[in-house]
Design an enzyme around this catalytic site. Structure first.
Site, mmCIF file in Angstrom:
data_model
loop_
_atom_site.group_PDB
_atom_site.id
_atom_site.type_symbol
_atom_site.label_atom_id
_atom_site.label_comp_id
_atom_site.label_asym_id
_atom_site.label_seq_id
_atom_site.Cartn_x
_atom_site.Cartn_y
_atom_site.Cartn_z
ATOM 1 N N LYS A 187 -18.240 7.849 30.876
ATOM 2 C CA LYS A 187 -18.005 7.097 29.631
ATOM 3 C C LYS A 187 -16.968 5.996 29.847
ATOM 4 C CE LYS A 187 -19.536 10.782 26.524
ATOM 5 N NZ LYS A 187 -19.648 11.959 27.403
HETATM 6 O O1 S5P Z 1 -22.651 12.175 22.222
HETATM 7 C C1 S5P Z 1 -22.550 12.859 23.224
HETATM 8 C C2 S5P Z 1 -22.648 12.295 24.505
HETATM 9 C C3 S5P Z 1 -22.597 13.125 25.620
HETATM 10 S S1 S5P Z 1 -22.913 12.417 27.141
HETATM 11 N N1 S5P Z 1 -22.384 14.213 23.136
HETATM 12 C C4 S5P Z 1 -22.307 15.019 24.228
HETATM 13 O O2 S5P Z 1 -22.194 16.243 24.044
HETATM 14 N N2 S5P Z 1 -22.381 14.485 25.496
HETATM 15 C C5 S5P Z 1 -22.236 15.331 26.710
HETATM 16 O O3 S5P Z 1 -23.299 16.264 26.750
HETATM 17 C C6 S5P Z 1 -20.936 16.160 26.780
HETATM 18 O O4 S5P Z 1 -19.960 15.447 27.508
HETATM 19 C C7 S5P Z 1 -21.374 17.451 27.476
HETATM 20 O O5 S5P Z 1 -21.242 17.322 28.879
HETATM 21 C C8 S5P Z 1 -22.864 17.575 27.156
HETATM 22 C C9 S5P Z 1 -23.204 18.550 26.056
HETATM 23 O O6 S5P Z 1 -22.909 19.858 26.405
HETATM 24 P P1 S5P Z 1 -23.305 21.131 25.501
HETATM 25 O O7 S5P Z 1 -22.603 22.270 26.163
HETATM 26 O O8 S5P Z 1 -22.819 20.875 24.111
HETATM 27 O O9 S5P Z 1 -24.822 21.237 25.591
#
Ligand code: S5P
Length: 266
Positions: A93
């Site tokens: 990011k």
């Molecule tokens: O808006 C966003 C963008 C990203 S890249 N929301 C997110 O959650 N992410 C990323 O996606 C976040 O940094 C994490 O690595 C992943 C989501 O993880 P989870 O455990 O919630 O599925």
């Protein structure tokens, strides 16, 4: 099945070599899953990749959250990812001005030397994309930028007008591989897809087979619905790495995403 049949119009419209590479791998593995490998030890990362590699098409990292990071261990990890046919996506990011972003591709982590994709905010203006591309160019490599057009977290400040401008500028830039969209809200995602058109990827976090609220403001939507609304890749973290059986969970996400793609183009 040929990738052109599985992907439909996206195959002919998304012409960047990196997008083609992703679509081919996804087609072979029948999986539109990018694993968010959010484990904070090298051993945990290796174990996870070994278990789920066959079921996922890309690997998303946060290189700066690993406690015992070393260049040697990371090099071996990236080599294993390449051997498992995974695009490596560093979710850094980036958000600074172009020349600093270029320098941040180097430094101790040397992201430019092993990443195929990185995320960036466009808040500082479009030169950030040129800066990141210059970073890859400095080491004779190519890569693609995923611009954050939406986010999955509640209360985020990426309002529709901001999203529209990111899409306008991003779709016109060859260095932009695609956009991050909000996987937790299919209606928002469908709006994003119609603004983006068919020529760029949309990858979506905020996806979980257990729909609802996650930790600290994260929100989750259904993986198949995200693909039906126009997502080309579901980014899944805790749904896989916190599961009792990560391999089985990854296979379930792969199936849900693949079903969505076939239904979308059927
Ligand atoms: O808006 C966003 C963008 C990203 S890249 N929301 C997110 O959650 N992410 C990323 O996606 C976040 O940094 C994490 O690595 C992943 C989501 O993880 P989870 O455990 O919630 O599925």
């Amino acid at each position: 099945m040929e990738p052109s049949a599985a992907w439909g119009v996206r195959w002919s419209a998304a012409t960047s070599p990196m997008a083609k590479r992703y679509m081919e791998v996804a087609n072979i593995k029948q999986s539109l899953v990018c694993l968010a490998a959010d484990r904070n030890t090298m051993a945990g990362l290796f174990e996870l990749m070994e278990a789920v590699g066959p079921h996922v098409a890309a690997l998303k990292t946060h290189v700066d959250l690993v406690d015992d990071w070393s260049p040697e261990a990371w090099g071996a990890f990236c080599k294993a990812a390449n051997e498992a046919d995974l695009l490596i996506f560093e979710d850094r990011k980036f958000a600074d001005i172009g020349k600093i972003s270029r320098s941040q591709m180097a430094g101790i982590y040397d992201i430019r030397s092993w990443s195929d994709l990185v995320t960036a905010h466009l808040i500082s203006g479009p030169d950030i994309v040129d800066g990141l591309q210059a970073g890859w160019n400095d080491v004779g490599r190519t890569g693609g930028v995923l611009l954050l057009a939406q986010m999955s977290s509640r209360g985020n400040l990426l309002h529709p007008d901001y999203t529209r401008e990111v899409v306008e500028k991003g779709t016109a830039h060859d260095g932009v591989f695609g956009f991050i969209g909000n996987g937790s809200r299919p209606a928002e995602l469908a709006t994003l897809r119609s603004a983006v058109g068919e020529g760029k990827m949309i990858w979506t976090p905020g996806v979980n087979l257990a729909v609802g609220d996650g930790e600290m403001g994260q929100r989750y939507g259904d993986p198949t619905e995200a693909v039906l609304a126009g997502s080309d890749c579901i980014i899944v973290g805790s749904g896989i790495h916190k599961a009792d059986d990560p391999a089985a969970a990854a296979a379930a996400y792969a199936e849900a995403s693949w079903k969505g793609l076939l239904q979308r183009n059927g």
